[in-house]
Structure formats: C-alpha cells, structure tokens
Design an enzyme around this catalytic site. Structure first.
Site, mmCIF file in Angstrom:
data_model
loop_
_atom_site.group_PDB
_atom_site.id
_atom_site.type_symbol
_atom_site.label_atom_id
_atom_site.label_comp_id
_atom_site.label_asym_id
_atom_site.label_seq_id
_atom_site.Cartn_x
_atom_site.Cartn_y
_atom_site.Cartn_z
ATOM 1 N N GLU A 77 -2.784 -8.963 2.510
ATOM 2 C CA GLU A 77 -3.233 -9.498 3.798
ATOM 3 C C GLU A 77 -4.744 -9.366 3.984
ATOM 4 O O GLU A 77 -5.313 -9.962 4.909
ATOM 5 C CB GLU A 77 -2.489 -8.814 4.956
ATOM 6 C CG GLU A 77 -2.956 -7.430 5.348
ATOM 7 C CD GLU A 77 -2.482 -6.309 4.430
ATOM 8 O OE1 GLU A 77 -2.746 -5.145 4.757
ATOM 9 O OE2 GLU A 77 -1.854 -6.602 3.383
ATOM 10 N N HIS B 71 -3.763 -4.667 -0.809
ATOM 11 C CA HIS B 71 -3.426 -5.306 0.474
ATOM 12 C C HIS B 71 -3.532 -6.822 0.333
ATOM 13 O O HIS B 71 -4.638 -7.376 0.425
ATOM 14 C CB HIS B 71 -4.389 -4.850 1.573
ATOM 15 C CG HIS B 71 -4.178 -3.452 2.033
ATOM 16 N ND1 HIS B 71 -3.287 -3.115 3.027
ATOM 17 C CD2 HIS B 71 -4.739 -2.293 1.626
ATOM 18 C CE1 HIS B 71 -3.312 -1.811 3.222
ATOM 19 N NE2 HIS B 71 -4.188 -1.289 2.383
ATOM 20 N N CYS C 275 0.833 -1.203 0.000
ATOM 21 C CA CYS C 275 0.000 0.000 0.000
ATOM 22 C C CYS C 275 0.873 1.261 0.000
ATOM 23 O O CYS C 275 1.624 1.482 -0.942
ATOM 24 C CB CYS C 275 -1.000 -0.038 1.153
ATOM 25 S SG CYS C 275 -2.343 1.186 0.964
#
Length: 202
Positions: A184, A182, A79
């Site tokens: 994750e 992202h 990011c």
C-alpha cells in the site's frame, strides 16, 4: 468483498484506500460475521510482534481467522501481519505467533547498515505465487522492519530482497500469503501487486 482485519494495529486506512484503488470492494472490520462472509482477508500489522499478538488475542478473532484459513479463504498478511503468521519472534521472546507457517522471525543482520531497514529495495522473485505477475524484474517496493521471517521450508519463500544479507520479502503456503514490505506504500508496483491479489480466484 475483502475484509481488512481491525484488531487495533496496522495501516488500516492506507490499506483500505489502496485496495479500493486496486478495484476491490473492501471493508475494515472487527466483526466475526463479516470476516466469515468475506471472499478474501487482509491481515495488516505494524509495531512490535508481541504487541500485535496481544491485541489479536484480545480481539477474539484468532479462531475465526484460523477457521477461514482452514476452509481455503485467501489471506494476505502485510508487514508484521506476515511475522505473526509464524511460530515466534526474537523481538518478543515467549510470545507465540499464529503458527500458520513453520519457522521463526529473526533480527536483521546487516553489518554497517542501519536497522530498521527502511526504504525501497528490489524484489528478487522466486516460484510459487502469481502476486508478481506482469511486474518488471527487480521491481522496487517499500520496507520498514527490523526483523524478517525464516521459514523452515525454504520453498515457501516467493521473493527475497538484499539488505546486508538475503531477507525474506514474501511467503506463500496454499491460500495464505504475506509480504514483509508494504504494497500500500509501494506506488504503482504495490498497486499492481494488490490488483493481482484482488483478481485471484479463491
């Protein structure tokens, strides 16, 4: 071991949890010695470009990060951790980035669409990375951003997405790679991306 750089910003715990799920030994750290010993480094970032650079400068970790990059240690930015690898950003005029990548971070131009760009978008993969190995074409990942990078050298772009216009989704130059999205927060696809990074040989 993978060092997740703690400089006061970023989704540290969600990144840590995802890396563990991807099979990594990972540690959240602001310790130069730990970063220096790590086999790989993850540089997260959320919020404004200027705030991230302010905190990274305050942390005193920039020299060790540049040192490890210079000797070939794999680094993954996430990011705003991608954006600060560039020279500067329209979000924070006058604030220099790390300058690892030549190019600038620009405001998203998406007439008729909401900015920030927030949600799931498909990746259009290009050349130059194994991060997306074994992923289905057009895999969806999760974005939250109002700015995107524009490298001077277009060949650094490893994936794009479309949101009103073509946006840089990821970049790579040698041992330094970064995603605007992202991983994750991107479910099974994101976990596979992280597994690919974890299993990559330095």
């Amino acid at each position: 071991m993978i060092a997740i750089v703690d400089y006061g910003v970023g989704n540290l715990f969600s990144v840590h949890k995802a890396l563990l799920a991807a099979g990594a030994e990972a540690e959240i750290t602001s310790d130069e010695a730990v970063i220096r010993q790590a086999e790989k480094i993850v540089l997260p970032g959320v919020g404004a470009f200027g705030d991230c650079m302010k905190e990274l400068n305050r942390s005193g970790l920039i020299p060790v990060l540049k040192e490890r990059i210079e000797v070939g240690v794999p680094l993954l930015g996430i990011c705003v951790g991608l954006q600060i690898l560039f020279e500067d950003s329209e979000e924070s005029p006058g604030v220099p980035g790390l300058g690892i990548f030549k190019g600038h971070v620009r405001k998203i131009e998406a007439p008729g669409l909401k900015v920030p760009h927030m949600g799931w978008n498909a990746l259009a993969r290009e050349q130059g990375t194994d991060l997306y190995d074994e992923l289905p074409a057009g895999s969806y990942v999760y974005f939250v951003h109002s700015y995107h990078a524009q490298p001077e050298d277009r060949s650094l772009v490893t994936a794009v997405t479309n949101y009103g216009s073509e946006l840089t989704a990821s970049v790579r130059q040698g041992n330094v790679e970064a995603t605007q999205f992202h991983p994750e927060k991107s479910g099974k696809i994101g976990l596979k991306i992280l597994r690919n990074f974890v299993s990559r040989r330095a």
